[in-house]
Design a protein around this motif. Structure first.
Motif, PDB file in Angstrom:
ATOM      1  N   GLY A 164       1.079  -1.044  -0.063  1.00  0.00           N
ATOM      2  CA  GLY A 164       0.028   0.094   0.054  1.00  0.00           C
ATOM      3  C   GLY A 164       0.792   1.419  -0.009  1.00  0.00           C
ATOM      4  N   MET A 165       0.235   2.474   0.007  1.00  0.00           N
ATOM      5  CA  MET A 165       1.118   3.610  -0.425  1.00  0.00           C
ATOM      6  C   MET A 165       1.680   4.084   0.978  1.00  0.00           C
ATOM      7  N   GLU A 168       4.443   1.771   2.000  1.00  0.00           N
ATOM      8  CA  GLU A 168       5.613   2.471   1.284  1.00  0.00           C
ATOM      9  C   GLU A 168       6.276   3.661   1.937  1.00  0.00           C
ATOM     10  N   GLU A 169       5.377   4.390   2.393  1.00  0.00           N
ATOM     11  CA  GLU A 169       5.726   6.005   2.676  1.00  0.00           C
ATOM     12  C   GLU A 169       6.471   5.688   4.249  1.00  0.00           C
ATOM     13  N   ARG A 170       5.963   5.004   5.067  1.00  0.00           N
ATOM     14  CA  ARG A 170       6.656   4.631   6.252  1.00  0.00           C
ATOM     15  C   ARG A 170       7.501   3.401   6.038  1.00  0.00           C
ATOM     16  N   GLY A 171       8.040   3.105   5.071  1.00  0.00           N
ATOM     17  CA  GLY A 171       9.338   2.380   4.980  1.00  0.00           C
ATOM     18  C   GLY A 171       9.079   0.717   5.228  1.00  0.00           C
ATOM     19  N   ALA A 173      10.205  -1.461   3.389  1.00  0.00           N
ATOM     20  CA  ALA A 173      11.170  -2.419   3.047  1.00  0.00           C
ATOM     21  C   ALA A 173      12.083  -2.265   4.083  1.00  0.00           C
ATOM     22  N   GLU A 174      12.267  -1.008   4.976  1.00  0.00           N
ATOM     23  CA  GLU A 174      13.385  -0.916   6.060  1.00  0.00           C
ATOM     24  C   GLU A 174      12.533  -1.560   7.348  1.00  0.00           C
TER      25      GLU A 174
END
Lengths: 314, 352
Positions: A164-165, A168-171, A173-174
């Protein structure tokens, strides 16, 4: 979705049996004989079918809505379950519940993805697809377990991390990367069970463990067969071929020495024997905990790293 | 080819009647500003559009030459791993895809490992080769990162990883997925030695690569415009059913959202990384750190006699940040420290 196409002959027989049971009252003994005969046949068919499921059929079974879920496991095998919420940063993630509890007398930190069992609960749990806050909570709980020297049990059942957007914004992957790193750095045993679907990064984030077991008909893959087919075959219609090519069954992963063992399911799959399945899983967890409990934190970390480094090296 | 083909744009060529003699690849369009770019000028600009600054794809060897001091480095072979463990086949056999990529790139797999200096500091670089199956990460790449980390530890060098990858390699199934913990173990070996681990994110960094070692650096730098994210844009659009912002998942967007430290243009990467490494690894400061992770012997002269432009400035900066606190025994001076001070009498008096 609740019906598996390859189970059709079995389901037909089962409905005939229940029909016969209804007429039993006004008929003679030979009906009881007939029922026994048919039940034997059902059992035989189940045995046959489930002993040679194709990878694509395993994908269906692994995703079956009646398989026992995180909440079922916790209810049956954990006493004093104390759910703990929130990543202390942004939010609670209901896709990845976790908490403290007692497993056969031993304090544990337990966590895992929950998919929900009806529309309402599925939405509440976001279909078991966690966001960054879920993986950050997982890190928090793992560090707490390390701090108090309590073993960790993770139950994996997810199509993957949520695409979701906001995620992704909140990372996303990290959050996954750090979760893997945390798994590797804690000095207490981590036992991980793949219950149904082990979906890529969203799964490995909490399944980087000292012992990883898969249920007999569960799957664990780098990408969903549908996703793989749409990329490599340019059409999701080839998902069955992709399922076979990806070697995603428990048997494949065991053969490639990626997992430590397979937990047998009752005849006809976990969705036909929830309690039995949960008990079999619990037995395996107990066995693994017994084996690892004498290990020092240093040994645990060292062996864990060596185990992962050895994967894939001829 | 003559002076005319060098200076006349393709659109004008037909007017001049030159079209047939001009090979197709002399000119290309900038994907961002759509201006025409001439090959030799583009090469001179290291594949950065000289109209708008858009960073185009650059070959991995050219990148290494640009990143290391004076373009000098030593390349190491990738470790051997079992080929095609799953005997994977889609429309095409994985073994054939591998052979094609190997023939095309003259490399064994999608990673290049090299060692040299950046800003005078020893550095091991593991750079992804996007031309090799989209830079996808399978066992060979994972093993390569482990090897690079081991080299960094052995040589007490910094580790720089430069991902350019769509993610895990599907053709190796769950074995590719296992490269996420494996590469995490690798970069943790470097961290355990207090050596810097820097990630230079280049286009693209997504999927299993972004969700493992690429987001675990001490410092994350990114090339302008790089796509960085976990899920692909299209998958997200299908899930949320709305249009995503134009700059979604770009390097600049990730800086705004706190995931990347800075965007660094290609031409500045050597200087910037060199500066950071010097700040982190320079042992010529009076605040003595633990001996363990420092370079033995040769460390004293940070720039190996090669004067760096920013040297003086950077040592001032480090002195200000002395109170970082991760140092435990600050009392004894190590041998290299003394050597350093002999070389720099000015600093000696300054530190009293």
């Amino acid at each position: 979705m609740s019906q598996l196409d390859f189970e059709k002959p079995i389901l037909e027989l089962e409905s005939k049996i229940s029909e016969l049971r209804n007429v039993e009252g006004d008929s003679k003994v030979n009906i009881a004989e007939e029922i026994t005969r048919m039940q034997n046949k059902v059992e035989r068919l189940l045995n046959q079918t489930y002993s040679k499921l194709s990878p694509a059929q395993k994908v269906q079974v692994a995703r079956h809505q009646n398989r026992p879920h995180y909440v079922d496991y916790v209810e049956r095998m954990i006493d004093d379950y104390t759910p703990l919420a929130g990543d202390r940063n942004f939010a609670e993630d209901y896709a990845l519940p976790g908490g403290l509890g007692r497993f056969r007398g031993q304090s544990v930190v337990i966590m895992g993805q929950e998919r929900g069992h009806d529309t309402e609960s599925r939405l509440h749990h976001n279909f078991g697809m966690a966001r960054p806050e879920g993986y950050r909570k997982a890190q928090r709980l793992m560090k707490m377990a390390d701090h108090f020297q309590i073993p960790i049990v993770t139950l994996v059942d997810t199509a993957g991390a949520y695409p979701g957007m906001g995620a992704e914004e909140r990372g996303q992957a990290e959050a996954i990367a750090k979760s893997i790193e945390t798994c590797l750095n804690v000095g207490v045993p981590i036992i991980s069970i793949i219950l149904g679907e082990g979906g890529s990064g969203g799964a490995i984030a909490i399944a980087t463990a000292d012992r990883v077991y898969m249920l007999e008909h569960s799957i664990y893959s780098v990408i969903s067969p549908e996703g793989c087919a749409s990329i490599l075959w340019r059409s999701a219609d080839h998902a069955n071929e992709a399922a076979a090519a990806l070697k995603l069954t428990a048997q494949d992963l065991y053969q490639h020495k990626i997992i430590d063992g397979i937990i047998k399911e009752p005849i006809g799959g976990a969705h036909r024997g929830k309690k039995e399945t949960i008990d079999l899983v619990a037995n395996q967890i107990e066995k693994a905990l017994k084996e690892l409990s004498p290990w020092t934190p240093e040994k645990i970390k060292k062996e864990r790293a060596e185990k992962y480094l050895a994967i894939g090296r001829a | 080819m003559n002076w005319l083909t060098n200076f006349i744009r393709p659109g004008l060529r037909s007017l001049v009647g030159e079209q047939k003699e001009v090979p197709d690849n002399l000119w290309q369009k900038c994907p961002s500003c759509e201006n025409m770019l001439f090959h030799s000028e583009l090469k001179a600009a290291h594949s950065v559009c000289y109209h708008c600054g858009h960073h185009l794809k650059i070959g991995v060897m050219e990148r290494l030459a640009l990143l290391f001091d004076d373009g000098k480095y030593e390349k190491f072979p990738l470790p051997n791993v079992p080929a095609d463990p799953l005997k994977f086949k889609d429309k095409k056999k994985y073994a054939d895809r591998m052979r094609d990529s190997q023939n095309k790139t003259k490399e064994k797999d999608a990673l290049v490992i090299a060692k040299g200096t950046i800003g005078g500091q020893d550095a091991v670089v593991a750079a992804f080769n996007f031309d090799f199956m989209g830079g996808s990460m399978g066992t060979a790449v994972g093993e390569g990162i482990v090897r690079a980390a081991e080299k960094a530890v052995k040589h007490k060098a910094a580790l720089i990883i430069i991902p350019a990858s769509g993610g895990a390699r599907m053709q190796e199934g769950a074995l590719s997925l296992m490269q996420m913990p494996r590469t995490t173990i690798a970069v943790n070996m470097v961290k355990a030695e207090n050596l810097p681990y820097i990630v230079l994110l280049t286009n693209p960094t997504t999927g299993g690569v972004s969700a493992s070692f690429a987001m675990l650096g001490d410092i994350h730098l990114a090339e302008p415009g790089t796509t960085i994210g976990f899920a692909g844009r299209r998958v997200i659009e299908e899930t949320v059913r709305e249009k995503l912002p134009e700059d979604f998942q770009t390097a600049e967007y990730l800086v705004d959202h706190g995931m990347v430290d800075a965007v660094v243009a290609r031409k500045d990467q050597n200087a910037e990384i060199g500066k950071i490494l010097t700040l982190l690894m320079d042992t010529s400061q009076e605040y003595v750190r633990e001996e363990k992770p420092r370079k033995n012997g040769k460390n004293g002269n940070g720039g190996k006699g090669k004067k760096q432009k920013g040297d003086k400035k950077s040592s001032n900066v480090t002195r200000l940040s002395i109170k970082k606190g991760k140092q435990k025994k600050a009392k004894t001076r190590t041998q290299p420290e003394q050597e350093q001070q002999e070389q720099q009498p000015k600093r000696k008096s300054a530190s009293g």
